[in-house]
Design a protein around this motif. Structure first.
Motif, PDB file in Angstrom:
ATOM      1  N   ALA A 222     -14.270  51.437 -19.623  1.00 56.85           N
ATOM      2  CA  ALA A 222     -12.761  50.398 -19.503  1.00 56.85           C
ATOM      3  C   ALA A 222     -12.605  50.975 -20.970  1.00 56.85           C
ATOM      4  O   ALA A 222     -11.337  50.945 -21.071  1.00 56.85           O
ATOM      5  N   LEU A 223     -13.260  50.463 -22.005  1.00 56.80           N
ATOM      6  CA  LEU A 223     -12.916  50.760 -23.416  1.00 56.80           C
ATOM      7  C   LEU A 223     -12.551  51.906 -23.624  1.00 56.80           C
ATOM      8  O   LEU A 223     -11.902  52.197 -24.567  1.00 56.80           O
ATOM      9  N   ILE A 224     -13.399  53.034 -23.319  1.00 65.28           N
ATOM     10  CA  ILE A 224     -13.145  54.509 -23.681  1.00 65.28           C
ATOM     11  C   ILE A 224     -11.513  54.748 -23.011  1.00 65.28           C
ATOM     12  O   ILE A 224     -10.894  55.442 -23.616  1.00 65.28           O
ATOM     13  N   SER A 225     -11.301  54.233 -22.094  1.00 62.89           N
ATOM     14  CA  SER A 225      -9.999  54.466 -21.219  1.00 62.89           C
ATOM     15  C   SER A 225      -8.670  53.949 -22.286  1.00 62.89           C
ATOM     16  O   SER A 225      -7.823  54.572 -22.522  1.00 62.89           O
ATOM     17  N   ILE A 226      -9.153  52.696 -22.730  1.00 63.26           N
ATOM     18  CA  ILE A 226      -8.157  52.007 -23.375  1.00 63.26           C
ATOM     19  C   ILE A 226      -7.946  52.914 -24.685  1.00 63.26           C
ATOM     20  O   ILE A 226      -6.775  53.084 -24.990  1.00 63.26           O
ATOM     21  N   VAL A 227      -8.908  53.027 -25.596  1.00 61.15           N
ATOM     22  CA  VAL A 227      -8.625  53.733 -26.554  1.00 61.15           C
ATOM     23  C   VAL A 227      -8.112  55.301 -26.603  1.00 61.15           C
ATOM     24  O   VAL A 227      -7.474  55.582 -27.360  1.00 61.15           O
ATOM     25  N   SER A 228      -8.860  56.091 -25.689  1.00 63.47           N
ATOM     26  CA  SER A 228      -8.488  57.211 -25.454  1.00 63.47           C
ATOM     27  C   SER A 228      -6.998  57.231 -24.898  1.00 63.47           C
ATOM     28  O   SER A 228      -6.071  58.140 -25.516  1.00 63.47           O
ATOM     29  N   GLY A 229      -6.497  56.447 -24.123  1.00 64.21           N
ATOM     30  CA  GLY A 229      -5.035  56.462 -23.760  1.00 64.21           C
ATOM     31  C   GLY A 229      -4.225  56.094 -24.983  1.00 64.21           C
ATOM     32  O   GLY A 229      -3.042  56.688 -24.939  1.00 64.21           O
ATOM     33  N   ALA A 230      -4.568  55.239 -25.746  1.00 66.11           N
ATOM     34  CA  ALA A 230      -3.858  54.939 -26.845  1.00 66.11           C
ATOM     35  C   ALA A 230      -3.787  55.927 -27.805  1.00 66.11           C
ATOM     36  O   ALA A 230      -2.710  56.212 -28.241  1.00 66.11           O
ATOM     37  N   MET A 231      -4.708  56.830 -27.838  1.00 60.71           N
ATOM     38  CA  MET A 231      -4.715  57.966 -28.951  1.00 60.71           C
ATOM     39  C   MET A 231      -3.627  59.136 -28.295  1.00 60.71           C
ATOM     40  O   MET A 231      -2.848  59.716 -29.101  1.00 60.71           O
ATOM     41  N   LEU A 232      -3.686  59.073 -26.924  1.00 62.71           N
ATOM     42  CA  LEU A 232      -2.623  60.055 -26.514  1.00 62.71           C
ATOM     43  C   LEU A 232      -1.116  59.486 -26.150  1.00 62.71           C
ATOM     44  O   LEU A 232      -0.434  60.111 -25.780  1.00 62.71           O
ATOM     45  N   GLY A 233      -0.990  57.915 -26.191  1.00 66.65           N
ATOM     46  CA  GLY A 233      -0.061  57.288 -25.906  1.00 66.65           C
ATOM     47  C   GLY A 233       0.213  57.300 -24.224  1.00 66.65           C
ATOM     48  O   GLY A 233       1.321  57.324 -23.827  1.00 66.65           O
ATOM     49  N   ASP A 234      -0.814  57.513 -23.468  1.00 65.57           N
ATOM     50  CA  ASP A 234      -0.867  57.337 -22.102  1.00 65.57           C
ATOM     51  C   ASP A 234      -0.952  55.875 -21.681  1.00 65.57           C
ATOM     52  O   ASP A 234      -1.979  55.331 -21.480  1.00 65.57           O
ATOM     53  N   THR A 235       0.069  55.372 -21.496  1.00 63.69           N
ATOM     54  CA  THR A 235       0.098  53.974 -21.073  1.00 63.69           C
ATOM     55  C   THR A 235      -0.511  53.572 -19.698  1.00 63.69           C
ATOM     56  O   THR A 235      -1.244  52.467 -19.549  1.00 63.69           O
ATOM     57  N   ALA A 236      -0.274  54.510 -18.961  1.00 65.58           N
ATOM     58  CA  ALA A 236      -0.965  54.334 -17.653  1.00 65.58           C
ATOM     59  C   ALA A 236      -2.437  54.289 -17.586  1.00 65.58           C
ATOM     60  O   ALA A 236      -3.280  53.530 -17.176  1.00 65.58           O
ATOM     61  N   TRP A 237      -3.178  55.188 -18.450  1.00 67.20           N
ATOM     62  CA  TRP A 237      -4.652  55.184 -18.803  1.00 67.20           C
ATOM     63  C   TRP A 237      -5.055  53.752 -19.433  1.00 67.20           C
ATOM     64  O   TRP A 237      -5.934  53.346 -19.029  1.00 67.20           O
ATOM     65  N   ILE A 238      -4.285  53.387 -20.370  1.00 69.31           N
ATOM     66  CA  ILE A 238      -4.640  52.080 -21.088  1.00 69.31           C
ATOM     67  C   ILE A 238      -4.554  51.142 -20.231  1.00 69.31           C
ATOM     68  O   ILE A 238      -5.619  50.410 -19.984  1.00 69.31           O
ATOM     69  N   LYS A 239      -3.879  51.084 -19.214  1.00 65.61           N
ATOM     70  CA  LYS A 239      -3.691  50.075 -18.136  1.00 65.61           C
ATOM     71  C   LYS A 239      -4.680  50.202 -17.241  1.00 65.61           C
ATOM     72  O   LYS A 239      -5.481  49.038 -16.697  1.00 65.61           O
ATOM     73  N   THR A 240      -4.970  51.478 -16.918  1.00 59.10           N
ATOM     74  CA  THR A 240      -6.361  51.599 -15.823  1.00 59.10           C
ATOM     75  C   THR A 240      -7.396  51.019 -16.564  1.00 59.10           C
ATOM     76  O   THR A 240      -8.415  50.328 -15.623  1.00 59.10           O
ATOM     77  N   GLY A 241      -7.492  51.310 -17.797  1.00 57.95           N
ATOM     78  CA  GLY A 241      -8.787  50.612 -18.448  1.00 57.95           C
ATOM     79  C   GLY A 241      -8.733  49.056 -18.442  1.00 57.95           C
ATOM     80  O   GLY A 241     -10.003  48.569 -18.356  1.00 57.95           O
ATOM     81  N   LEU A 242      -7.712  48.558 -18.760  1.00 55.05           N
ATOM     82  CA  LEU A 242      -7.524  47.110 -18.912  1.00 55.05           C
ATOM     83  C   LEU A 242      -7.867  46.346 -17.419  1.00 55.05           C
ATOM     84  O   LEU A 242      -8.628  45.604 -17.082  1.00 55.05           O
ATOM     85  N   ASP A 243      -7.335  47.226 -16.433  1.00 47.53           N
ATOM     86  CA  ASP A 243      -7.511  46.734 -15.179  1.00 47.53           C
ATOM     87  C   ASP A 243      -8.819  46.777 -14.547  1.00 47.53           C
ATOM     88  O   ASP A 243      -9.377  45.789 -13.621  1.00 47.53           O
ATOM     89  N   ALA A 244      -9.669  47.811 -15.088  1.00 51.44           N
ATOM     90  CA  ALA A 244     -11.203  48.137 -14.746  1.00 51.44           C
ATOM     91  C   ALA A 244     -11.825  46.924 -14.999  1.00 51.44           C
ATOM     92  O   ALA A 244     -12.887  46.893 -14.466  1.00 51.44           O
ATOM     93  N   LEU A 245     -11.860  46.285 -15.987  1.00 55.31           N
ATOM     94  CA  LEU A 245     -12.454  45.075 -16.598  1.00 55.31           C
ATOM     95  C   LEU A 245     -12.697  43.878 -15.476  1.00 55.31           C
ATOM     96  O   LEU A 245     -13.719  43.649 -15.152  1.00 55.31           O
ATOM     97  N   THR A 246     -11.709  43.719 -14.560  1.00 56.48           N
ATOM     98  CA  THR A 246     -11.686  42.650 -13.562  1.00 56.48           C
ATOM     99  C   THR A 246     -11.404  43.440 -12.244  1.00 56.48           C
ATOM    100  O   THR A 246     -11.276  42.806 -11.264  1.00 56.48           O
ATOM    101  N   ASP A 247     -11.698  44.818 -12.133  1.00 56.24           N
ATOM    102  CA  ASP A 247     -11.721  45.661 -11.061  1.00 56.24           C
ATOM    103  C   ASP A 247     -10.441  45.111 -10.103  1.00 56.24           C
ATOM    104  O   ASP A 247     -10.798  44.803  -9.017  1.00 56.24           O
ATOM    105  N   VAL A 248      -9.247  45.560 -10.783  1.00 57.28           N
ATOM    106  CA  VAL A 248      -8.121  45.138 -10.052  1.00 57.28           C
ATOM    107  C   VAL A 248      -8.040  46.238  -8.694  1.00 57.28           C
ATOM    108  O   VAL A 248      -7.589  45.604  -7.543  1.00 57.28           O
ATOM    109  N   ALA A 249      -8.440  47.395  -8.923  1.00 62.70           N
ATOM    110  CA  ALA A 249      -8.391  48.290  -7.727  1.00 62.70           C
ATOM    111  C   ALA A 249      -9.169  48.065  -6.606  1.00 62.70           C
ATOM    112  O   ALA A 249      -8.849  48.309  -5.444  1.00 62.70           O
TER     113      ALA A 249
END
Length: 788
Positions: A222-249
């Protein structure tokens, strides 16, 4: 004596714990960044604060102090050596001659780890390589070479999945966060393409989508996704990382902060337990990895539109006191919650304790009010008590902590910030706590602490995988760990490579051989493991033991009091033809250690290698360690010996292996001999940690043994309280039970637990009155019932 352990930055699970976190600007006021640092970053402005915060985790806050200067000098020494030995000529030549190129996971993590060391030193104000344009060009070339040959979106996972999906991404992100301003957007996208392939969906294992990530692995991804998404400006990837913490999916089923109400299973549990690998108690590694990643997620998103909800942060803050703090002694994590990490030279209990301290400090920085005060108080306590391995002084920059990689100057700086604020260390509070969902307990007194390493049909006898913990044959067979204020480095000081693995304190074992099929994570054969808590200073614990081959059985109990631990064994029966022994003590006295040994007031010879047969002693005392009271007519074998071993003997893991340097430590053994093929043998003794000779003589006034049979083992305390472990229906001292149970009975109340975790209820009859106590779904927890 401070710890000076070598941690050779080989990645593996160590890389997972690599987010040492701070919350101040990367350059303090008055400290101008270099021209390189002022370059325009390709990171989109909207997500740049996340990347800047992550860079801060690597390079710190430039808070001047002698400790920071020393740590940074040590970092510079290593970074300069890596830089000098690194070749960026290309053409198929490796960057380092000892790390060959090629497919597989054995060396790639180490390449990124070394490059990370160079980059962090380059990006840290005052670093030996700080701002050097030649070094920057070499970092850029190395990134390109490793990407082209080792880690890109076209490589296949060979070897350990973890390396591709967590280990390498972390080191890569560390490096990229430091040099992102010197790269183009295309370069960032190219280097992060394999991360997107392997961690694009942090909810699932990339090499097997059927595997749902849990616990520490999910939090890391989740943290890797948040930081990687931020580096690329990939907001969907950031959100996926955040949601993974509480397993929204997954509807919350694998949420990393969910409290499981069942025995075993990955994650946190309602009783404070933490399990990883389904059956391994792991507050002493993976739990801290998870906590560190959660602290990182809070830190990097703080003040942004992606900030974690307050309710989620509050749950994370509460984990520190509930799941981790009980198992910390002198700044170190206790051995029975460290799994296979016992064998890692670069991750002693003190090293992972530093990691917990820094993660706690980070959480405190983002907390407010009483929560902030309490978190800082715990961190201050651990720093104050951690004199054996001071968190502010790291003589070897390749040690694990504070932080997993090199010398973590941010951790030192942040600790100093907290200490300068005047935070008061938390007090030692007497505690007896049973964690039934991970088969662990902790007993804390004003002066010493203790814990047990046991197993059951729910919890593994040991974890020996990935070439690690190669001699942990009996760590789940009833090991009694004692922690003393004058021996804070006992288990850290080369204990595991030198101790006799067949004679661990508290265990009853055959005199060999070890299991020829030793390895993996096998659970125990018996369900009966658990105990009852009477109050903050007293409790009982039971263990139905069967050896790995079924040739030895025993019923074992420990009764915990403020003065010491009464240890009872019964039904000891062996059929292997090997001698059977119970180890009272096997104490690491250190290198060339001393200490008088007395038996009934007479000095016992301590010549190295000389076996002394103590005939039916009433008590034994080991200077600077404590006393031992013999409660039956057993004789004791005493032996002082030097033992030599290397960390490589117990850890040959590709990314973690220890050195071949021999370590010699002196041990004092006290052993009970049950003979060959014993039938219903018994033992009864008390361990009195830290007791004086006088204290040893008077300790037995605190209890009386009331039963020691295969059916029931019991003691009565001086105030009349009865502590009893029933392995079947039975009675003792006027108390009867309908089935297996651990009970504590006073004048007005009854405490009961089901160590088997299999019964719906247990009926207890006390003084003519029967009470049926419902226990279904309690998973070994103590139920307290009034008697009147």
């Amino acid at each position: 004596m401070p710890v000076n352990r070598r941690n050779a930055l080989r990645g593996g699970a160590l890389a997972a714990a690599s987010t040492v976190l701070l919350t101040r600007p990367a350059f303090a006021a008055g400290a101008a960044p270099s021209a390189a640092a002022r370059a325009v970053s390709p990171v989109p402005a909207a997500t740049a604060p996340i990347v800047a915060a992550y860079r801060q985790l690597q390079t710190g806050i430039n808070r001047p102090s002698p400790e920071r200067a020393e740590a940074l000098a040590n970092l510079g020494r290593v970074a300069k050596a890596y830089n000098a030995s690194m070749s960026v000529a290309g053409g198929g030549a490796p960057l380092w001659t000892d790390l060959p190129l090629g497919p597989g996971s054995d060396y790639t993590t180490s390449m990124y780890a070394r490059l990370r060391a160079i980059a962090v030193d380059w990006g840290t104000p005052g670093g030996a390589l700080s701002g050097d344009p030649v070094v920057l060009d070499r970092i850029k070339s190395a990134l390109e070479l490793i990407h082209a040959s080792q880690y890109n979106e076209n490589v296949g996972e060979i070897g350990n999945w973890y390396t591709y999906e967590i280990g390498i991404p972390y080191y890569l992100l560390h490096t990229l966060s430091v040099v992102a301003g010197q790269l183009t957007a295309d370069q960032l996208a190219r280097y992060l393409a394999p991360v997107k392939r392997f961690v694009g969906d942090p909810n699932r294992r990339a090499n097997n989508a059927a595997v749902i990530e849990t616990g520490a692995n999910r939090a890391d991804k989740a943290l890797i996704s948040i930081v990687s998404g931020a580096m690329l400006g990939d907001t969907a990837w950031i959100k996926t990382g955040l949601d993974a913490l509480t397993d929204v999916a997954g509807g919350g089923a694998a949420s990393v902060v969910a409290k499981l109400d069942r025995a075993a299973g990955d994650g946190f549990h309602v009783d404070g337990s933490f399990i990883q690998h389904d059956t391994i108690p792991y507050p002493g590694h993976y739990g801290i990895v998870l906590l560190t990643a959660l602290a990182g997620a809070i830190h990097v998103t703080q003040g942004t539109e992606y900030a974690l909800p307050q309710a989620l942060k509050d749950k994370i803050y509460a984990l520190v006191a509930d799941s981790f703090a009980p198992f910390v002694y002198a700044g170190a994590l206790m051995e029975p919650v460290r799994g296979r990490m016992l064998s890692r030279q670069g991750e002693t209990g003190h090293d992972i304790g530093h990691q917990l301290t820094v993660a706690t400090l980070v959480l405190a920085r983002t907390a407010t009010g009483r929560t902030k005060t309490d978190l800082n108080a715990l961190a201050a306590k651990w720093i104050k008590e951690g004199a054996y391995a001071p968190i502010l002084k790291i003589p070897d920059p390749e040690r694990f902590a504070p932080g997993p990689d090199l010398v973590a100057t941010p951790g030192i700086e942040f600790a100093q910030d907290m200490l300068a604020s005047g935070a008061r260390p938390a007090r030692v509070v007497a505690t007896h706590r049973i964690f039934g969902q991970q088969d662990r307990l902790v007993h804390v007194t004003d002066d010493w602490s203790a814990s047990l390493g046991v197993s059951s049909t729910r919890i593994s006898r040991y974890e020996a995988i990935n070439g690690q913990n190669l001699k942990g044959y009996h760590v789940g067979d009833g090991v009694l760990y004692t922690f003393l204020p004058n021996a804070k480095g006992h288990y850290t000081d080369a204990y595991w490579p030198t101790v006799d693995p067949l004679l661990l304190p508290g265990t009853t074992e055959n005199d060999g051989p070890a299991d020829p099929k030793f390895g993996g994570v096998p659970v125990g054969p018996n369900a009966h493991t658990g105990g009852v808590r009477w109050d903050a200073r007293h409790g009982a614990y039971a263990f139905g033991f069967t050896s790995w081959d079924g040739s030895l059985v025993a019923k074992k109990s420990w009764f915990f009091t403020p003065a010491g631990i009464v240890c009872l064994g019964a039904g000891i029966t062996g059929t292997s033809g090997q001698a059977v022994r119970t180890t009272i003590e096997n104490r690491n006295l250190g290198e060339g250690g001393r200490g008088a040994l007395l038996a009934d007031g007479r000095r016992v010879p301590t010549d190295l290698g000389k076996v002394s047969a103590l005939r039916k002693p009433r008590w034994v005392h080991l200077e600077n360690v404590g006393g031992y009271v013999l409660l039956d007519d057993a004789s004791v074998t005493a032996l002082r010996e030097d033992r030599t071993g290397a960390w490589r003997d117990i850890d040959t893991g590709a990314n973690t292996k220890g050195t071949t340097t021999p370590n010699t430590r002196r041990y004092q053994k006290l052993v009970l001999e049950h003979g060959v093929r014993p039938s219903n043998a018994t033992y009864a003794y008390a361990v009195l940690p830290g007791a004086s000779v006088v204290g040893t003589l008077t300790a037995s006034l605190a209890w009386r043994v009331r039963a020691n049979t295969p059916g029931v083992q019991a003691v009565r305390l001086a105030d009349g309280t009865l502590l009893a472990n029933f392995f079947a229906a039975g009675s003792v001292d006027g108390v009867s039970v309908s089935g297996p149970a651990s009970v504590a009975i006073g004048l007005r109340q009854l405490a009961v637990s089901d160590p088997t975790q299999l019964q719906d209820s247990v009926t207890v009859t006390v003084r003519g009155r029967s009470v049926t106590v419902p226990l279904k779904g309690t998973f070994g927890a103590t139920k307290v019932v009034p008697l009147y």
